[in-house]
Write a protein that holds these residues in place. Structure first.
Motif, PDB file in Angstrom:
ATOM      1  N   ILE A 175     -16.326 -32.055  26.236  1.00 51.36           N
ATOM      2  CA  ILE A 175     -17.670 -31.647  25.846  1.00 51.36           C
ATOM      3  C   ILE A 175     -18.603 -32.804  26.145  1.00 51.36           C
ATOM      4  O   ILE A 175     -18.166 -33.958  26.218  1.00 51.36           O
ATOM      5  N   MET A 176     -19.869 -32.482  26.337  1.00 51.00           N
ATOM      6  CA  MET A 176     -20.860 -33.512  26.605  1.00 51.00           C
ATOM      7  C   MET A 176     -21.470 -33.975  25.290  1.00 51.00           C
ATOM      8  O   MET A 176     -22.027 -33.167  24.543  1.00 51.00           O
ATOM      9  N   THR A 177     -21.375 -35.273  25.014  1.00 43.49           N
ATOM     10  CA  THR A 177     -21.939 -35.783  23.764  1.00 43.49           C
ATOM     11  C   THR A 177     -23.449 -35.600  23.719  1.00 43.49           C
ATOM     12  O   THR A 177     -24.035 -35.629  22.650  1.00 43.49           O
ATOM     13  N   SER A 178     -24.065 -35.398  24.880  1.00 38.28           N
ATOM     14  CA  SER A 178     -25.511 -35.198  24.905  1.00 38.28           C
ATOM     15  C   SER A 178     -25.897 -33.838  24.344  1.00 38.28           C
ATOM     16  O   SER A 178     -27.066 -33.613  24.022  1.00 38.28           O
ATOM     17  N   ARG A 179     -24.953 -32.919  24.225  1.00 40.07           N
ATOM     18  CA  ARG A 179     -25.270 -31.546  23.810  1.00 40.07           C
ATOM     19  C   ARG A 179     -24.894 -31.237  22.375  1.00 40.07           C
ATOM     20  O   ARG A 179     -25.236 -30.150  21.878  1.00 40.07           O
ATOM     21  N   TYR A 180     -24.200 -32.131  21.714  1.00 38.32           N
ATOM     22  CA  TYR A 180     -23.714 -31.839  20.365  1.00 38.32           C
ATOM     23  C   TYR A 180     -23.920 -33.034  19.446  1.00 38.32           C
ATOM     24  O   TYR A 180     -24.002 -34.178  19.887  1.00 38.32           O
ATOM     25  N   CYS A 181     -23.945 -32.732  18.170  1.00 37.77           N
ATOM     26  CA  CYS A 181     -23.961 -33.793  17.176  1.00 37.77           C
ATOM     27  C   CYS A 181     -22.592 -34.459  17.147  1.00 37.77           C
ATOM     28  O   CYS A 181     -21.551 -33.784  17.180  1.00 37.77           O
ATOM     29  N   VAL A 182     -22.581 -35.787  17.106  1.00 36.22           N
ATOM     30  CA  VAL A 182     -21.346 -36.552  17.001  1.00 36.22           C
ATOM     31  C   VAL A 182     -21.496 -37.556  15.869  1.00 36.22           C
ATOM     32  O   VAL A 182     -22.615 -37.966  15.546  1.00 36.22           O
ATOM     33  N   SER A 183     -20.393 -37.949  15.284  1.00 38.91           N
ATOM     34  CA  SER A 183     -20.503 -38.751  14.071  1.00 38.91           C
ATOM     35  C   SER A 183     -19.298 -39.643  13.846  1.00 38.91           C
ATOM     36  O   SER A 183     -18.264 -39.498  14.493  1.00 38.91           O
TER      37      SER A 183
ATOM     38  N   ALA B 108     -11.483 -49.525   5.889  1.00 44.38           N
ATOM     39  CA  ALA B 108     -11.148 -48.106   5.892  1.00 44.38           C
ATOM     40  C   ALA B 108     -10.578 -47.719   7.246  1.00 44.38           C
ATOM     41  O   ALA B 108     -10.642 -48.490   8.201  1.00 44.38           O
ATOM     42  N   MET B 109     -10.064 -46.496   7.304  1.00 44.98           N
ATOM     43  CA  MET B 109      -9.755 -45.875   8.580  1.00 44.98           C
ATOM     44  C   MET B 109     -11.024 -45.170   9.037  1.00 44.98           C
ATOM     45  O   MET B 109     -11.617 -44.402   8.268  1.00 44.98           O
ATOM     46  N   TYR B 110     -11.419 -45.436  10.257  1.00 42.50           N
ATOM     47  CA  TYR B 110     -12.647 -44.861  10.800  1.00 42.50           C
ATOM     48  C   TYR B 110     -12.297 -43.780  11.824  1.00 42.50           C
ATOM     49  O   TYR B 110     -11.408 -43.976  12.669  1.00 42.50           O
ATOM     50  N   TYR B 111     -13.029 -42.670  11.741  1.00 39.32           N
ATOM     51  CA  TYR B 111     -12.799 -41.534  12.617  1.00 39.32           C
ATOM     52  C   TYR B 111     -14.106 -41.126  13.292  1.00 39.32           C
ATOM     53  O   TYR B 111     -15.160 -41.106  12.645  1.00 39.32           O
ATOM     54  N   CYS B 112     -14.025 -40.768  14.558  1.00 37.24           N
ATOM     55  CA  CYS B 112     -15.180 -40.123  15.177  1.00 37.24           C
ATOM     56  C   CYS B 112     -14.922 -38.614  15.210  1.00 37.24           C
ATOM     57  O   CYS B 112     -13.768 -38.164  15.168  1.00 37.24           O
ATOM     58  N   ALA B 113     -16.003 -37.861  15.251  1.00 38.57           N
ATOM     59  CA  ALA B 113     -15.896 -36.405  15.205  1.00 38.57           C
ATOM     60  C   ALA B 113     -17.018 -35.780  16.024  1.00 38.57           C
ATOM     61  O   ALA B 113     -18.105 -36.352  16.134  1.00 38.57           O
ATOM     62  N   ALA B 114     -16.724 -34.611  16.567  1.00 39.30           N
ATOM     63  CA  ALA B 114     -17.707 -33.875  17.359  1.00 39.30           C
ATOM     64  C   ALA B 114     -17.960 -32.523  16.718  1.00 39.30           C
ATOM     65  O   ALA B 114     -17.038 -31.879  16.218  1.00 39.30           O
ATOM     66  N   SER B 115     -19.206 -32.099  16.788  1.00 38.35           N
ATOM     67  CA  SER B 115     -19.624 -30.871  16.119  1.00 38.35           C
ATOM     68  C   SER B 115     -19.750 -29.713  17.101  1.00 38.35           C
ATOM     69  O   SER B 115     -19.831 -29.905  18.314  1.00 38.35           O
ATOM     70  N   ASN B 116     -19.803 -28.504  16.546  1.00 38.19           N
ATOM     71  CA  ASN B 116     -20.135 -27.315  17.327  1.00 38.19           C
ATOM     72  C   ASN B 116     -21.643 -27.143  17.465  1.00 38.19           C
ATOM     73  O   ASN B 116     -22.099 -26.312  18.234  1.00 38.19           O
ATOM     74  N   SER B 117     -22.370 -27.933  16.711  1.00 41.14           N
ATOM     75  CA  SER B 117     -23.817 -27.767  16.605  1.00 41.14           C
ATOM     76  C   SER B 117     -24.560 -28.885  17.312  1.00 41.14           C
ATOM     77  O   SER B 117     -24.070 -30.016  17.389  1.00 41.14           O
ATOM     78  N   ARG B 118     -25.741 -28.583  17.792  1.00 40.33           N
ATOM     79  CA  ARG B 118     -26.564 -29.629  18.409  1.00 40.33           C
ATOM     80  C   ARG B 118     -27.088 -30.606  17.373  1.00 40.33           C
ATOM     81  O   ARG B 118     -27.214 -31.803  17.647  1.00 40.33           O
ATOM     82  N   PHE B 119     -27.394 -30.096  16.182  1.00 40.98           N
ATOM     83  CA  PHE B 119     -28.110 -30.934  15.231  1.00 40.98           C
ATOM     84  C   PHE B 119     -27.356 -31.189  13.926  1.00 40.98           C
ATOM     85  O   PHE B 119     -27.759 -32.054  13.167  1.00 40.98           O
ATOM     86  N   SER B 120     -26.333 -30.459  13.664  1.00 40.22           N
ATOM     87  CA  SER B 120     -25.613 -30.635  12.411  1.00 40.22           C
ATOM     88  C   SER B 120     -24.245 -31.246  12.613  1.00 40.22           C
ATOM     89  O   SER B 120     -23.461 -30.793  13.454  1.00 40.22           O
ATOM     90  N   CYS B 121     -23.961 -32.285  11.839  1.00 42.62           N
ATOM     91  CA  CYS B 121     -22.623 -32.869  11.812  1.00 42.62           C
ATOM     92  C   CYS B 121     -21.988 -32.679  10.434  1.00 42.62           C
ATOM     93  O   CYS B 121     -21.154 -33.471  10.014  1.00 42.62           O
ATOM     94  N   SER B 122     -22.386 -31.616   9.741  1.00 44.88           N
ATOM     95  CA  SER B 122     -21.749 -31.358   8.459  1.00 44.88           C
ATOM     96  C   SER B 122     -20.300 -30.953   8.676  1.00 44.88           C
ATOM     97  O   SER B 122     -19.924 -30.509   9.773  1.00 44.88           O
ATOM     98  N   SER B 123     -19.497 -31.102   7.650  1.00 41.96           N
ATOM     99  CA  SER B 123     -18.049 -30.873   7.787  1.00 41.96           C
ATOM    100  C   SER B 123     -17.739 -29.492   8.337  1.00 41.96           C
ATOM    101  O   SER B 123     -16.816 -29.321   9.141  1.00 41.96           O
ATOM    102  N   ARG B 124     -18.524 -28.491   7.916  1.00 42.94           N
ATOM    103  CA  ARG B 124     -18.221 -27.114   8.340  1.00 42.94           C
ATOM    104  C   ARG B 124     -18.459 -26.909   9.836  1.00 42.94           C
ATOM    105  O   ARG B 124     -17.957 -25.955  10.429  1.00 42.94           O
TER     106      ARG B 124
END
Length: 122
Positions: free
Chosen positions: A27-35, A91-107
């Motif tokens: 996926i392109m990080t430019s198109r989705y929220c990442v965190s 801590a253990m650090y994790y990166c995550a990618a979202s299905n949404s352009r603007f939301s990186c909420s858990s859901r």
């Protein structure tokens, strides 16, 4: 299948710095929220920083002014620059990618990296 691979963790002393990297594929990080998230032993996972598709950023209060989230669009890689580290950042650090352009909420999160350890000693 989206894949995220973190690197750059390690051990530092209080006041030190580290930069975490998260290479993203499929996926392109430019198109989705990442965190970035983190989880310390015995504690719940917490959001650290996020960046939406427009470059808007959000930070946990505990890291504001010390951590910076950035993207390299050419490398499709997410970074977390961590300065003025203290033992509470261990801590253990994790990166995550979202299905949404603007939301990186858990859901909305679709994929996670395997995690990387950051240890800050006093």
């Amino acid at each position: 299948q989206v894949e995220l691979v973190e690197s750059g963790g390690g051990s530092v002393q209080t006041g030190g710095s580290l930069r975490l990297s998260c290479r993203v594929t499929r996926i392109m990080t430019s198109r989705y929220c990442v965190s970035w998230f983190r989880q310390a032993p015995g504690k719940e996972r917490e959001g650290v920083a996020s960046m939406d598709s427009d470059g808007g950023t959000d930070y946990a209060d505990s890291v504001k002014g010390r951590f910076t989230i950035t993207k390299d669009y050419a490398k499709n890689t997410l970074y977390l620059q961590m300065n003025s580290l203290n033992p509470e950042d261990t801590a253990m650090y994790y990166c995550a990618a979202s299905n949404s352009r603007f939301s990186c909420s858990s859901r909305d999160l679709r994929a996670w990296g395997q995690g990387i350890q950051v240890t800050v000693s006093s």
